[in-house]
Write an enzyme that holds these catalytic residues in place. Structure first.
Site, short mmCIF file in Angstrom:
data_model
loop_
_atom_site.label_atom_id
_atom_site.label_comp_id
_atom_site.label_asym_id
_atom_site.label_seq_id
_atom_site.Cartn_x
_atom_site.Cartn_y
_atom_site.Cartn_z
N LYS A 25 0.83 -1.21 0.00
CA LYS A 25 0.00 0.00 0.00
C LYS A 25 0.86 1.25 0.00
O LYS A 25 2.02 1.26 0.45
CB LYS A 25 -0.97 0.01 1.18
CG LYS A 25 -0.31 -0.05 2.58
CD LYS A 25 0.17 1.28 3.12
CE LYS A 25 0.81 1.17 4.50
NZ LYS A 25 1.59 2.38 4.88
N VAL A 111 10.85 -4.67 2.74
CA VAL A 111 10.78 -4.90 4.18
C VAL A 111 11.03 -3.59 4.91
O VAL A 111 11.93 -2.84 4.56
CB VAL A 111 11.83 -5.96 4.59
CG1 VAL A 111 11.93 -6.08 6.10
CG2 VAL A 111 11.50 -7.30 3.95
N GLY A 117 4.22 -4.50 4.04
CA GLY A 117 4.48 -5.83 3.50
C GLY A 117 4.21 -6.94 4.49
O GLY A 117 3.63 -7.98 4.13
N SER A 119 2.14 -6.84 7.03
CA SER A 119 0.69 -6.89 7.20
C SER A 119 0.03 -7.58 6.02
O SER A 119 -0.92 -8.35 6.17
CB SER A 119 0.13 -5.46 7.35
OG SER A 119 0.64 -4.84 8.51
N ALA A 120 0.55 -7.30 4.82
CA ALA A 120 0.01 -7.94 3.61
C ALA A 120 0.16 -9.45 3.69
O ALA A 120 -0.77 -10.21 3.37
CB ALA A 120 0.72 -7.39 2.38
N ASP A 152 -2.74 -2.29 9.84
CA ASP A 152 -2.66 -2.27 8.38
C ASP A 152 -3.16 -3.56 7.74
O ASP A 152 -3.30 -3.64 6.52
CB ASP A 152 -1.22 -2.03 7.91
CG ASP A 152 -0.77 -0.59 8.08
OD1 ASP A 152 -1.64 0.30 8.19
OD2 ASP A 152 0.46 -0.34 8.10
#
Length: 322
Positions: A25, A111, A117, A119-120, A152
């Site tokens: 994001k 990172v 990342g 959270s994704a 997130d």
């Protein structure tokens, strides 16, 4: 109850694997309130999912495991300190089972880059396990589990463009006309989200410090997104954490300047940084800006991306081979 306790477990859990793609994001707008008594900050943010995707594969296994490859993977833990691991434990606990899955993550999202990342990847694990175990957990319940993992994580499930409030976990879909084109500049190092928030608190406490005016309302950003005009959106990009990120990593000033000099409409530090996101007028312009920025020596690497894109989704299998 352990998955091994019942003799129906092997029938209930199909063999095979599920792969999920999940986007990073960019925060188009990030208004950070003062530190609350609970240590958190009240946030108002506009999340925008972009086509920088991690790929997360979850397989049936005898024991929970995690392996990571790709962008910055060597610096990440592969145990309970990793949010993806905790997501597997949380999902298994939610349905009363043992988290017996093997998780493989191919990293593309940087990172500690301010693009969520980790959270994704956690969101992707929830979606993958829901599919692999044929659980049928509804989206609203996945969202609630995601919010337990981090502020997130719900947006990584949601994708698209959304207005986030609270700690960022309360989401409302934002109408976005058009595709927006971005150049993302990755920094050589990362920035700790906690340190960036602590730094903005410190800077705000300094009486002789002059900071940029705080953001006031996301409404102009929402109107620009609805118009689909990148030139209207560009001057409205804003991030209350940017002064803190620049204070901790002064090289970001050069990066931001170089992106605009290369032809971007505007640049902003994404979230807690240090990734810088540059909005461009078209797909072709983004390629040109990316090429010039890559040669400017102000960042580690450059990626061209577009948004909005959908949130964590199962990748259709090309065959039934596990």
């Amino acid at each position: 109850m352990s998955a091994r306790d019942g003799n129906t477990a092997s029938e209930w859990v199909p063999t095979g694997s599920v792969t999920v793609r999940v986007p990073g994001k960019v925060n188009l707008y990030l208004d950070v309130g003062d530190r609350r008594d609970d240590g958190y900050h009240e946030l108002t943010t506009v999340f925008h999912a972009v086509s920088l995707l991690d790929e997360v594969t979850v397989r049936t296994a005898d024991i929970l495991s995690l392996e990571m490859t790709g962008e910055g993977a060597e610096s990440l833990p592969t145990d309970e300190r990793n949010l993806a691991w905790r997501a597997a434990e949380l999902m298994a606990d939610h349905v009363g089972r043992s988290p017996d899955v093997a998780i493989s993550i191919e990293k593309t999202i940087p990172v500690a880059g301010g693009m969520a990342g980790g959270s994704a990847d956690a969101a992707a694990v929830l979606v993958a396990m829901n599919s692999l175990w044929e659980l049928g957990v509804p989206r609203r319940d996945l969202h609630a589990l995601a919010a337990q993992l981090g502020s997130d994580v719900p947006f990584a499930l949601h994708g698209g463009t959304a207005l986030g409030t609270g700690r960022g976990e309360e989401l409302a879909t934002v109408l976005t006309r058009n595709t927006f084109h971005w150049v993302l500049a990755f920094s050589p190092g990362g920035l700790s989200t906690a340190k960036v928030f602590a730094e903005i608190d410190r800077l705000r406490a300094e009486e002789d410090r002059t900071l940029p005016p705080r953001l006031e309302s996301p409404e102009p950003v929402l109107a620009a997104l609805a118009s689909g005009d990148p030139a209207q959106l560009a001057p409205l990009l804003g991030n209350d954490l940017q002064p803190a990120a620049l204070s901790l990593d002064s090289t970001l000033r050069r990066t931001l300047r170089a992106g605009v000099d290369a032809g971007a409409l505007a640049g902003v530090v994404s979230g807690s940084g240090p990734t810088c996101a540059f909005l461009c007028g078209s797909a072709g312009a983004a390629v040109d800006v990316g090429t010039e920025l890559a040669g400017a020596g102000v960042c580690r690497t450059v990626r061209v991306a577009s948004g909005p894109v959908q949130g964590a989704r199962v990748v259709p299998s090309p065959s039934n081979a596990g």
